[in-house]
Design an enzyme around this catalytic site. Sequence first.
Site, PDB file in Angstrom:
ATOM      1  N   CYS A  80       0.763  -1.320  -0.103  1.00 21.37           N
ATOM      2  CA  CYS A  80       0.084  -0.073  -0.086  1.00 21.37           C
ATOM      3  C   CYS A  80       0.985   0.981  -0.076  1.00 21.37           C
ATOM      4  O   CYS A  80       1.107   1.848   1.046  1.00 21.37           O
ATOM      5  CB  CYS A  80      -1.172  -0.074   1.311  1.00 21.37           C
ATOM      6  SG  CYS A  80      -2.034  -1.362   1.148  1.00 21.37           S
ATOM      7  N   ALA A  84       1.326   4.481  -1.997  1.00 29.84           N
ATOM      8  CA  ALA A  84       1.495   5.882  -2.210  1.00 29.84           C
ATOM      9  C   ALA A  84       1.345   6.711  -1.011  1.00 29.84           C
ATOM     10  O   ALA A  84       0.639   6.224   0.095  1.00 29.84           O
ATOM     11  CB  ALA A  84       0.225   6.177  -3.057  1.00 29.84           C
ATOM     12  N   GLY A 144       4.632   6.899  -1.403  1.00 33.85           N
ATOM     13  CA  GLY A 144       5.734   6.497  -1.568  1.00 33.85           C
ATOM     14  C   GLY A 144       7.097   6.946  -0.808  1.00 33.85           C
ATOM     15  O   GLY A 144       8.188   6.439  -1.079  1.00 33.85           O
ATOM     16  N   GLY A 145       6.625   7.472   0.458  1.00 34.88           N
ATOM     17  CA  GLY A 145       7.626   7.649   1.581  1.00 34.88           C
ATOM     18  C   GLY A 145       8.271   6.386   1.844  1.00 34.88           C
ATOM     19  O   GLY A 145       9.548   6.401   2.051  1.00 34.88           O
ATOM     20  N   LYS A 146       7.625   5.465   2.259  1.00 35.79           N
ATOM     21  CA  LYS A 146       8.416   4.323   2.733  1.00 35.79           C
ATOM     22  C   LYS A 146       8.951   3.233   1.669  1.00 35.79           C
ATOM     23  O   LYS A 146       9.925   2.786   1.864  1.00 35.79           O
ATOM     24  CB  LYS A 146       7.186   3.436   3.493  1.00 35.79           C
ATOM     25  CG  LYS A 146       6.949   3.951   4.758  1.00 35.79           C
ATOM     26  CD  LYS A 146       5.937   3.277   5.671  1.00 35.79           C
ATOM     27  CE  LYS A 146       5.306   4.019   6.739  1.00 35.79           C
ATOM     28  NZ  LYS A 146       4.269   4.754   6.331  1.00 35.79           N
ATOM     29  N   ASP A 156       1.623  -1.235   4.898  1.00 41.82           N
ATOM     30  CA  ASP A 156       1.348   0.254   5.542  1.00 41.82           C
ATOM     31  C   ASP A 156      -0.401   0.343   5.330  1.00 41.82           C
ATOM     32  O   ASP A 156      -0.546   0.959   4.074  1.00 41.82           O
ATOM     33  CB  ASP A 156       2.339   1.048   4.916  1.00 41.82           C
ATOM     34  CG  ASP A 156       1.961   2.611   5.624  1.00 41.82           C
ATOM     35  OD1 ASP A 156       1.187   2.359   6.825  1.00 41.82           O
ATOM     36  OD2 ASP A 156       2.701   3.474   5.206  1.00 41.82           O
ATOM     37  N   CYS A 158      -1.018   3.963  11.025  1.00 41.29           N
ATOM     38  CA  CYS A 158      -0.778   5.421  11.703  1.00 41.29           C
ATOM     39  C   CYS A 158      -1.967   5.539  12.608  1.00 41.29           C
ATOM     40  O   CYS A 158      -2.565   6.537  12.367  1.00 41.29           O
ATOM     41  CB  CYS A 158      -0.558   6.699  10.674  1.00 41.29           C
ATOM     42  SG  CYS A 158      -1.738   6.801   9.488  1.00 41.29           S
TER      43      CYS A 158
HETATM   44  C1  LIG Z   1      -1.303   4.780   4.705  1.00 46.18           C
HETATM   45  S1  LIG Z   1      -1.043   4.925   3.260  1.00 46.18           S
HETATM   46  C2  LIG Z   1       0.390   4.457   2.540  1.00 46.18           C
HETATM   47  C3  LIG Z   1       1.440   5.425   2.670  1.00 46.18           C
HETATM   48  C4  LIG Z   1       2.604   4.892   2.177  1.00 46.18           C
HETATM   49  N1  LIG Z   1       3.265   3.645   2.622  1.00 46.18           N
HETATM   50  C5  LIG Z   1       3.915   6.134   2.572  1.00 46.18           C
HETATM   51  O1  LIG Z   1       4.822   5.786   3.483  1.00 46.18           O
HETATM   52  O2  LIG Z   1       3.953   6.842   1.722  1.00 46.18           O
HETATM   53  C6  LIG Z   1      -2.107   3.724   2.441  1.00 46.18           C
HETATM   54  C7  LIG Z   1      -2.273   3.799   1.095  1.00 46.18           C
HETATM   55  O3  LIG Z   1      -2.850   2.345   0.812  1.00 46.18           O
HETATM   56  C8  LIG Z   1      -3.711   2.461  -0.367  1.00 46.18           C
HETATM   57  N2  LIG Z   1      -4.579   1.196  -0.669  1.00 46.18           N
HETATM   58  C9  LIG Z   1      -5.771   1.043  -0.070  1.00 46.18           C
HETATM   59  N3  LIG Z   1      -6.267   0.065   0.064  1.00 46.18           N
HETATM   60  C10 LIG Z   1      -5.309  -0.678  -0.854  1.00 46.18           C
HETATM   61  C11 LIG Z   1      -5.471  -1.888  -1.636  1.00 46.18           C
HETATM   62  N4  LIG Z   1      -6.575  -2.700  -1.175  1.00 46.18           N
HETATM   63  N5  LIG Z   1      -4.560  -2.200  -2.315  1.00 46.18           N
HETATM   64  C12 LIG Z   1      -3.277  -1.465  -2.506  1.00 46.18           C
HETATM   65  N6  LIG Z   1      -3.456  -0.147  -1.956  1.00 46.18           N
HETATM   66  C13 LIG Z   1      -4.600   0.227  -1.363  1.00 46.18           C
HETATM   67  C14 LIG Z   1      -4.551   3.933  -0.194  1.00 46.18           C
HETATM   68  O4  LIG Z   1      -4.971   4.345  -1.360  1.00 46.18           O
HETATM   69  C15 LIG Z   1      -3.214   4.500   0.344  1.00 46.18           C
HETATM   70  O5  LIG Z   1      -2.566   5.264  -0.500  1.00 46.18           O
END
Ligand SMILES: C[S@@+](CC[C@H](N)C(=O)[O-])C[C@H]1O[C@@H](n2cnc3c(N)ncnc32)[C@H](O)[C@@H]1O
Length: 435
Positions: free
Chosen positions: A250, A252, A254-256, A320, A373
């Site tokens: 998950c 976007a 993309g920080g991690k 995440d 988070c």
């Molecule tokens: C907490 S954010 C991730 C932050 C990211 N890891 C970072 O550090 O920048 C969760 C992300 O998961 C995506 N997401 C939610 N459900 C998902 C799924 N079933 N498959 C892939 N991505 C998903 C959301 O759109 C969101 O962008």
Amino acid sequence: MQLTAAALASIRGGVSGAVAFEAVEPALRPGVQALGFQVLRWLGRAEALRRQLAKRTPPPAADALLCTALALAWDSALSPYEPFTLVDQAVEAAKRNPGTRAQASFVNACLRRFLREREELVAATEREPVAQWNHPRWWIERLRRDHPRDWQRVLSADNIQAPMTLRVNTRRSNVASYQAALAAAEMQAIPVAASGLQLLRARPVQELPGFVEGECSVQDAAAQLAAPLLLDGLRSAATDGAPLRVLDACAAPGGKTAHLLEVAGPDAIELMALEIDAVRSRRIDETLARLGMKAKVLVADAARPEQWWDGQLFDAILLDAPCTASGIVRRHPDVRWLRRESDTEQLALQQAMLLAALWPLVRPGGRLLYCTCSVFREEGAHQIDAFLAHNTDAGLLPSPGHLLPQSGGIARGVPDNALGDHDGFFYALLEKQPR
Ligand SMILES: C[S@@+](CC[C@H](N)C(=O)[O-])C[C@H]1O[C@@H](n2cnc3c(N)ncnc32)[C@H](O)[C@@H]1O
């Protein structure tokens, strides 16, 4: 005042803070957002005061204007302007706007009374938990249940603006040299986490030395734990020196993802980054392009591996997961007012589905790092307890568990712990038993 009140009215209508402030013209946006964030931090108090001043709720636009003025003026120590100036501005705004003109004298009467009787009115709201803590009642009760010793500290921390924390790109620089580059640009910063620096005063990213060239990224100190937790000490299952196969499920913005590449080094990792939201996935590409890094980015649903998985097991997966974001209200003060209690249950279900779908993709001896988070146990400790009860091939490696938000250390110039001021997070590092 008028623009801030309009943003509050949109947020009350269910629009996120990001979208509501994006609607403000760019030149005015930073000022309106700063005032708006302050209003959202003291909205519980403002609404309680408004109920004292007017038993019947006024029409939405006038109510938003009244609550905006009250949130900014209720405590003169926190107020950005003299309370009487704020009241004058609110009354002027009510007269100018056709949507509130009919209530202008009512707004005037309420706010003049507030100025006359401020102390008594504030004292009368003191016993209402929502006014005292500025969070919805269900949220306060859940926190009290989940963290009986710390709930008040968490609620207080939530109402303090978060510092700006940077992650030094250790492929290009190191903490000491980047701290020196900041100092040369007259920016003071304190080292936190393994490769973080917390700025004493936030700056626009364009002013940070080498930001455009990828020397640093903006990332909270607690979020900076993910990549090293997942990768430290992990070896590829391949004996031929092949890179680690890692999935960021998950991803976007993309920080991690970027941090995983920085920690492992680009040649030691083959990274796939998934994101379900096509628009958000572009932010992963932008992040990687700025840092000069590469990963395979796919727009896909992590819960449906049959649609994107090639059948080869991963050495490590970062999950995440989407969550209530209850750990990051310092940065997103709208979140607490937009969430409903039922969201927690729905998100916990989604998290459990993601865990169940991704666990079979981890190789024996490999790892999955689950994080959110959130400060709610349903999205953290309880989620992992249930997972471990149902998956006998999973073991919990030493993990931070619930990290509660920490505020105020930077204002004193002394970090309280190795992470300094940080958001609320949950981390559980799971290992699949070797065959
Ligand atoms: C907490 S954010 C991730 C932050 C990211 N890891 C970072 O550090 O920048 C969760 C992300 O998961 C995506 N997401 C939610 N459900 C998902 C799924 N079933 N498959 C892939 N991505 C998903 C959301 O759109 C969101 O962008």
